[in-house]
Design a protein around this motif. Structure first.
Motif, PDB file in Angstrom:
ATOM      1  N   GLY A 299       0.792  -1.223   0.000  1.00 53.66           N
ATOM      2  CA  GLY A 299       0.000   0.000   0.000  1.00 53.66           C
ATOM      3  C   GLY A 299       0.823   1.271   0.000  1.00 53.66           C
ATOM      4  O   GLY A 299       0.270   2.354   0.041  1.00 53.66           O
ATOM      5  N   GLY A 300       2.132   1.173  -0.045  1.00 53.33           N
ATOM      6  CA  GLY A 300       2.967   2.365  -0.038  1.00 53.33           C
ATOM      7  C   GLY A 300       4.010   2.313  -1.140  1.00 53.33           C
ATOM      8  O   GLY A 300       4.148   1.320  -1.848  1.00 53.33           O
ATOM      9  N   GLN A 301       4.744   3.398  -1.264  1.00 52.80           N
ATOM     10  CA  GLN A 301       5.809   3.480  -2.252  1.00 52.80           C
ATOM     11  C   GLN A 301       7.130   3.194  -1.548  1.00 52.80           C
ATOM     12  O   GLN A 301       7.504   3.879  -0.593  1.00 52.80           O
ATOM     13  N   ALA A 302       7.839   2.167  -2.018  1.00 50.92           N
ATOM     14  CA  ALA A 302       9.082   1.735  -1.379  1.00 50.92           C
ATOM     15  C   ALA A 302      10.274   2.493  -1.951  1.00 50.92           C
ATOM     16  O   ALA A 302      10.346   2.741  -3.160  1.00 50.92           O
ATOM     17  N   PHE A 303      11.203   2.849  -1.079  1.00 53.76           N
ATOM     18  CA  PHE A 303      12.459   3.496  -1.459  1.00 53.76           C
ATOM     19  C   PHE A 303      13.597   2.718  -0.795  1.00 53.76           C
ATOM     20  O   PHE A 303      13.702   2.693   0.429  1.00 53.76           O
ATOM     21  N   GLY A 304      14.431   2.101  -1.623  1.00 56.71           N
ATOM     22  CA  GLY A 304      15.514   1.279  -1.108  1.00 56.71           C
ATOM     23  C   GLY A 304      16.697   2.081  -0.602  1.00 56.71           C
ATOM     24  O   GLY A 304      16.849   3.266  -0.894  1.00 56.71           O
ATOM     25  N   TYR A 305      17.555   1.413   0.149  1.00 55.16           N
ATOM     26  CA  TYR A 305      18.780   2.020   0.657  1.00 55.16           C
ATOM     27  C   TYR A 305      19.942   1.030   0.674  1.00 55.16           C
ATOM     28  O   TYR A 305      21.022   1.332   1.164  1.00 55.16           O
ATOM     29  N   ALA A 306      19.750  -0.150   0.105  1.00 56.97           N
ATOM     30  CA  ALA A 306      20.741  -1.220   0.202  1.00 56.97           C
ATOM     31  C   ALA A 306      21.921  -1.054  -0.752  1.00 56.97           C
ATOM     32  O   ALA A 306      22.999  -1.572  -0.491  1.00 56.97           O
ATOM     33  N   ARG A 307      21.728  -0.339  -1.873  1.00 52.56           N
ATOM     34  CA  ARG A 307      22.829  -0.198  -2.839  1.00 52.56           C
ATOM     35  C   ARG A 307      24.044   0.462  -2.234  1.00 52.56           C
ATOM     36  O   ARG A 307      25.170   0.159  -2.616  1.00 52.56           O
ATOM     37  N   GLY A 308      23.838   1.371  -1.299  1.00 53.27           N
ATOM     38  CA  GLY A 308      24.941   2.100  -0.697  1.00 53.27           C
ATOM     39  C   GLY A 308      25.855   1.250   0.167  1.00 53.27           C
ATOM     40  O   GLY A 308      26.927   1.692   0.568  1.00 53.27           O
ATOM     41  N   GLN A 309      25.450   0.036   0.463  1.00 53.83           N
ATOM     42  CA  GLN A 309      26.258  -0.811   1.335  1.00 53.83           C
ATOM     43  C   GLN A 309      26.534  -2.181   0.752  1.00 53.83           C
ATOM     44  O   GLN A 309      27.165  -3.006   1.402  1.00 53.83           O
ATOM     45  N   GLY A 310      26.101  -2.445  -0.460  1.00 47.81           N
ATOM     46  CA  GLY A 310      26.254  -3.774  -1.053  1.00 47.81           C
ATOM     47  C   GLY A 310      27.696  -4.241  -1.125  1.00 47.81           C
ATOM     48  O   GLY A 310      28.011  -5.376  -0.756  1.00 47.81           O
ATOM     49  N   ALA A 311      28.595  -3.377  -1.574  1.00 49.92           N
ATOM     50  CA  ALA A 311      30.003  -3.764  -1.687  1.00 49.92           C
ATOM     51  C   ALA A 311      30.613  -4.036  -0.316  1.00 49.92           C
ATOM     52  O   ALA A 311      31.390  -4.988  -0.148  1.00 49.92           O
ATOM     53  N   MET A 312      30.262  -3.213   0.660  1.00 49.56           N
ATOM     54  CA  MET A 312      30.789  -3.411   2.007  1.00 49.56           C
ATOM     55  C   MET A 312      30.312  -4.745   2.591  1.00 49.56           C
ATOM     56  O   MET A 312      31.100  -5.488   3.188  1.00 49.56           O
ATOM     57  N   MET A 313      29.046  -5.065   2.407  1.00 51.50           N
ATOM     58  CA  MET A 313      28.519  -6.322   2.940  1.00 51.50           C
ATOM     59  C   MET A 313      29.133  -7.519   2.218  1.00 51.50           C
ATOM     60  O   MET A 313      29.420  -8.548   2.844  1.00 51.50           O
TER      61      MET A 313
END
Length: 192
Positions: free
Chosen positions: A31-45
């Protein structure tokens, strides 16, 4: 006992996130609009996961002559690799959610932070790239990769519950979003 319970719930949420990631579902974005934040940490993880895997192999070689100790360390090392993957999975399946119909913005990070900000309490929103700095009273920084990209200033404080259950009143919230410009525009439209 309360701390042990919170740690157990945290682990369960991480593994639920791992399952959701495998089946390509999100948590709480209906029911909402999703905004991701995972790209900023993918390489670190990925780097953390690689280091944990190398350590698992190294400890297996070093402890091969002690089977009981080897088994314990193998379990702990594999569990560590799974935890790193589950942490990344939780950031993918638990995005920030703008729910215009519900009148709130849900700001999240992993399974640690889940803050609901009512849209009517947002005084201003702006795209602002900031690097992590010292914590100030009444401010919450939900950084990814040691940076934030969106700043919310609130008319009234909202209550943030920390990882171990402590309550804080915050008037300024800074967080990272992969599409910070899109989120700021969508918040501007939602507030009108």
């Amino acid at each position: 006992m309360r701390v042990a319970r919170r740690l157990f719930v945290h682990e369960v949420r991480l593994f639920v996130s791992l399952v959701l990631w495998v089946v390509r579902r999100t948590h709480g974005a209906d029911g909402g609009q999703a905004f991701g934040y995972a790209r900023g940490q993918g390489a670190m993880m990925a780097g953390f996961g690689f280091v944990c895997a190398v350590e698992t192999v190294a400890m297996s070689v070093l402890l091969r002559d002690w089977p009981a100790v080897h088994a314990v360390f193998l379990f702990l090392d594999v569990y560590g690799v799974v935890l790193v993957v589950a942490l990344h999975a939780s950031s993918v399946v638990r995005p920030h959610v703008l729910d215009v119909a519900g009148g709130s913005l849900r700001i999240r990070r992993y399974v640690h932070v889940d803050l609901r900000v009512p849209l009517e309490r947002i005084a201003s929103v702006r795209r602002e790239l900031r690097m992590t700095r010292e914590r100030a009273d009444g401010e919450l920084d939900v950084e990814v990769g040691a940076r934030t990209t969106v700043t919310l200033e609130l008319t009234e404080p909202v209550t943030h519950v920390t990882f171990l259950g402590r309550r804080r009143e915050v008037r300024v919230v800074r967080f990272h979003a992969d599409d910070a410009d899109g989120l700021v525009r969508a918040l501007g439209r939602a507030r009108v």
